[in-house]
Design an enzyme around this catalytic site. Structure first.
Site, PDB file in Angstrom:
ATOM      1  N   HIS A  88     103.713   8.189  49.036  1.00 45.61           N
ATOM      2  CA  HIS A  88     103.577   9.573  48.549  1.00 45.61           C
ATOM      3  C   HIS A  88     104.719  10.470  49.031  1.00 45.61           C
ATOM      4  CE1 HIS A  88     101.395  10.734  52.365  1.00 45.61           C
ATOM      5  NE2 HIS A  88     101.972  11.891  52.102  1.00 45.61           N
ATOM      6  N   ASP A 145      99.624   3.038  50.109  1.00 47.98           N
ATOM      7  CA  ASP A 145     100.555   4.159  50.284  1.00 47.98           C
ATOM      8  C   ASP A 145     101.716   3.725  51.187  1.00 47.98           C
ATOM      9  OD1 ASP A 145     101.673   6.662  50.273  1.00 47.98           O
ATOM     10  OD2 ASP A 145     100.062   7.650  51.393  1.00 47.98           O
ATOM     11  N   SER A 240     103.414  12.566  57.541  1.00 46.38           N
ATOM     12  CA  SER A 240     103.209  11.499  56.565  1.00 46.38           C
ATOM     13  C   SER A 240     104.314  10.460  56.594  1.00 46.38           C
ATOM     14  CB  SER A 240     103.141  12.092  55.162  1.00 46.38           C
ATOM     15  OG  SER A 240     101.870  12.610  54.926  1.00 46.38           O
ATOM     16  N   GLY A 241     103.910   9.195  56.458  1.00 40.32           N
ATOM     17  CA  GLY A 241     104.862   8.094  56.441  1.00 40.32           C
ATOM     18  C   GLY A 241     105.224   7.620  57.836  1.00 40.32           C
TER      19      GLY A 241
HETATM   20  C1  4AZ Z   1      99.636  15.524  54.528  1.00 43.40           C
HETATM   21  O1  4AZ Z   1      99.353  16.503  53.870  1.00 43.40           O
HETATM   22  C2  4AZ Z   1      98.677  15.048  55.551  1.00 43.40           C
HETATM   23  N1  4AZ Z   1      95.166  14.602  59.056  1.00 43.40           N
HETATM   24  C3  4AZ Z   1      98.993  13.958  56.325  1.00 43.40           C
HETATM   25  C4  4AZ Z   1      98.101  13.505  57.279  1.00 43.40           C
HETATM   26  C5  4AZ Z   1      96.909  14.145  57.456  1.00 43.40           C
HETATM   27  C6  4AZ Z   1      96.585  15.248  56.692  1.00 43.40           C
HETATM   28  C7  4AZ Z   1      97.478  15.698  55.735  1.00 43.40           C
HETATM   29  C8  4AZ Z   1      95.974  13.619  58.488  1.00 43.40           C
HETATM   30  O2  4AZ Z   1     100.690  14.928  54.357  1.00 43.40           O
END
Ligand code: 4AZ
Length: 358
Positions: A88, A145, A240-241
């Site tokens: 993502h 993902d 993320s990632g």
């Molecule tokens: C995001 O929006 C996201 N609590 C990544 C991880 C988490 C929440 C949101 C984990 O990329």
């Protein structure tokens, strides 16, 4: 592995404990008021503790500002030329003229490695040669993902190996794992310029798929939950990632990739991670890396630790090897009682939770 647990049943002691805890909370709240905000519940750390940690930053032509202001995702260096991230992070964020199903173009982003403070410079800043994501990635459900960023030049940073099946004991249910990144320090809040980490225990699949947590949005074959059902500590947007790893003190292995969550650090909404340390994702990553290396003319590098089998989900054998045999009948006796229990488990690192009734 033996663990001693003492139970003391006394009302006066309980009250004293309550007062002590309340006082500590007041002290903690006062102390944190003059500290900068950090990954919800975590600590600032250095790249030396997470040398494989990568930051994905938009190219200056796409977004102005320094690397901190341009950072949008994390990643992990798994070969000298390949950074593993979340699909993502690279999927459909730049549809361009082709519309849906496209991915970021290689010249839309750079990869920063070997740097603790993003705005501070230093370390390595890489141009990108190629971007891919898992062929089975489902953007509607976040299944599989997993994304790949191929660097134009090799990195000199230490890479991390994905946990193999012989290493599953390092991160099975209840184990402490570590998540790191420059992401939001509160839900909807700003990221951190300095790398942060948080210890997040692995949560049972059966817990994560209950309706009170993620219900049917949680897919146990390709996802794993980590964090605290009471909330307070979590990964967040911008992490993320990035890597979920086994902690220092043992072999460091990559077990998950920051994928999603409902908000950040909310009660009953722990972080959900791509289950990189188990089949099918572990095998898929190994296969995809092999293919990328072949297509890009790169030397092959092994990305998985010891063992290629399934994750053995059976819990270790546990027993109470010592403890009082009789229940105490009267309330008075129970209040005064002091008992020692000794628990044992077939595997080191096992955590025990228990409650007492008389
Ligand atoms: C995001 O929006 C996201 N609590 C990544 C991880 C988490 C929440 C949101 C984990 O990329």
């Amino acid at each position: 592995m033996l663990t001693d647990v003492w139970f003391v049943r006394s009302r006066r002691l309980a009250i004293a404990l309550l007062i002590a805890v309340a006082w500590m909370l007041v002290v903690a709240a006062t102390a944190s008021a003059d500290r900068p905000p950090r990954i919800v519940g975590g600590n600032t750390t250095t790249i030396a503790q997470h040398p494989w940690q990568a930051a994905l930053v938009f190219d200056p032509a796409k977004k102005p500002g320094n690397d901190f202001q341009r950072q949008f995702c994390g990643g992990s260096l798994i070969t000298t030329r390949i950074v593993l991230t979340a699909a993502h992070c690279v999927f459909d964020t730049d549809p361009g003229p082709l519309g849906l199903g496209t991915k970021l173009d290689p010249d839309d982003l750079d990869v920063v490695l070997g740097r603790t403070q993003l705005s501070g410079g230093g370390g390595e800043e890489h141009d990108v040669q190629r971007i891919e994501f898992h062929s089975g990635y489902n953007p509607a459900t976040a299944e599989k993902d997993v994304g790949y960023v191929v660097l134009q030049a090799p990195s000199a940073q230490q890479r991390i190996t994905i946990a193999g099946s012989d290493e599953f004991g390092l991160w099975r249910l209840g184990a402490r794992t570590v998540v790191s990144g420059w992401g939001g320090t509160s839900e909807g809040g700003l990221g951190s310029d300095v790398l942060k980490e948080a210890v997040v225990p692995i949560i049972a699949d059966a817990t994560c798929e209950t309706p009170g947590v993620y219900g049917t949005a949680f897919f146990r074959t390709t996802m794993v939950c980590a964090g605290f059902l009471e909330g307070g500590t979590d990964s967040c947007q911008g992490d993320s990632g990035g890597p979920l790893t086994t902690p220092a003190g043992g072999p460091r292995r990559l077990v998950g990739l920051v994928s999603f969550g409902e908000g950040c650090a909310r009660a009953n909404r722990p972080g959900v991670y791509s289950r990189a340390g188990c089949p099918p994702l572990r095998d898929d990553v190994a296969g995809d890396v092999f293919q990328l290396e072949a297509q890009e003319g790169l030397a092959h590098e092994n990305v998985v630790g010891s063992g290629r089998g399934p994750c053995d989900e059976t819990a270790p054998e546990t027993a109470i090897s010592k403890g009082p045999k009789k229940k105490l009948r009267t309330r008075k006796k129970r209040r005064r009682a002091k008992a020692k229990f000794v628990f044992s488990a077939s595997e080191p690192g096992t955590r025990f939770e228990c409650s007492v009734d008389g």
